[in-house]
Motif scaffolding. Structure first.
Motif, PDB file in Angstrom:
ATOM      1  N   LEU A   1      33.798  20.134 -16.671  1.00  0.00           N
ATOM      2  CA  LEU A   1      34.008  21.525 -17.062  1.00  0.00           C
ATOM      3  C   LEU A   1      35.072  21.637 -18.149  1.00  0.00           C
ATOM      4  N   ASP A   2      36.127  20.843 -18.039  1.00  0.00           N
ATOM      5  CA  ASP A   2      37.165  20.835 -19.082  1.00  0.00           C
ATOM      6  C   ASP A   2      36.594  20.330 -20.407  1.00  0.00           C
ATOM      7  N   GLN A   3      35.782  19.282 -20.352  1.00  0.00           N
ATOM      8  CA  GLN A   3      35.163  18.751 -21.570  1.00  0.00           C
ATOM      9  C   GLN A   3      34.206  19.778 -22.174  1.00  0.00           C
ATOM     10  N   ARG A   4      33.482  20.490 -21.310  1.00  0.00           N
ATOM     11  CA  ARG A   4      32.561  21.538 -21.769  1.00  0.00           C
ATOM     12  C   ARG A   4      33.336  22.614 -22.537  1.00  0.00           C
ATOM     13  N   LYS A   5      34.468  23.024 -21.979  1.00  0.00           N
ATOM     14  CA  LYS A   5      35.274  24.079 -22.601  1.00  0.00           C
ATOM     15  C   LYS A   5      35.805  23.644 -23.969  1.00  0.00           C
TER      16      LYS A   5
ATOM     17  N   ARG B   1      33.707  30.998 -18.052  1.00  0.00           N
ATOM     18  CA  ARG B   1      34.406  31.600 -16.903  1.00  0.00           C
ATOM     19  C   ARG B   1      33.502  31.598 -15.665  1.00  0.00           C
ATOM     20  N   MET B   2      32.217  31.855 -15.856  1.00  0.00           N
ATOM     21  CA  MET B   2      31.282  31.844 -14.732  1.00  0.00           C
ATOM     22  C   MET B   2      31.220  30.449 -14.105  1.00  0.00           C
ATOM     23  N   HIS B   3      31.214  29.426 -14.936  1.00  0.00           N
ATOM     24  CA  HIS B   3      31.198  28.057 -14.435  1.00  0.00           C
ATOM     25  C   HIS B   3      32.494  27.744 -13.676  1.00  0.00           C
ATOM     26  N   GLU B   4      33.610  28.232 -14.193  1.00  0.00           N
ATOM     27  CA  GLU B   4      34.888  28.027 -13.512  1.00  0.00           C
ATOM     28  C   GLU B   4      34.894  28.729 -12.153  1.00  0.00           C
ATOM     29  N   GLN B   5      34.290  29.923 -12.102  1.00  0.00           N
ATOM     30  CA  GLN B   5      34.193  30.636 -10.829  1.00  0.00           C
ATOM     31  C   GLN B   5      33.278  29.891  -9.858  1.00  0.00           C
TER      32      GLN B   5
END
Length: 109
Positions: free
Chosen positions: A16-20, A81-85
């Motif tokens: 997720l961090d790499q995606r961001k 943000r949706m992915h983080e949630q």
């Protein structure tokens, strides 16, 4: 959402961090791969081998399709943000909220 390990969460967070970062840099190929890696990590955390095999089998097709339909990383930035949630719901072991967020991500397109 109920059967994950600390290692599963670590893999999801890294993806997720790499995606961001890739989305912010406009790096579409890396962003798409990181998105796929995140979803494969979610499937792996489910400890459902059938679901994991389906995700792995579909991954190359998803990558090709994403690269065709997304001209840039804008959509990935909008759904970050949706992915983080989703990840937070998984960490909280809230299966219903995780499911609802997964559906919202899919519906977003």
């Amino acid at each position: 959402a109920l059967h994950y390990t600390k290692a599963d969460i670590k893999k999801m967070k890294i993806s997720l961090d790499q995606r961001k970062v890739a989305a912010e840099q406009g790096d579409l190929p890396t962003c798409v791969q990181s998105d796929i890696d995140f979803h494969v990590a979610v499937a792996a955390a489910s400890k459902n081998d059938i679901l994991l095999d389906l995700y792995k089998a579909a991954a190359s097709h998803m990558q090709t399709w994403f690269l065709k339909v997304h001209p840039d990383t804008r959509s990935f930035m909008l759904t970050q943000r949706m992915h983080e949630q989703l990840l937070q719901h998984i960490i909280d072991r809230d299966a219903k909220a995780a499911w609802d967020m997964a559906v919202a991500i899919i519906d977003h397109g």
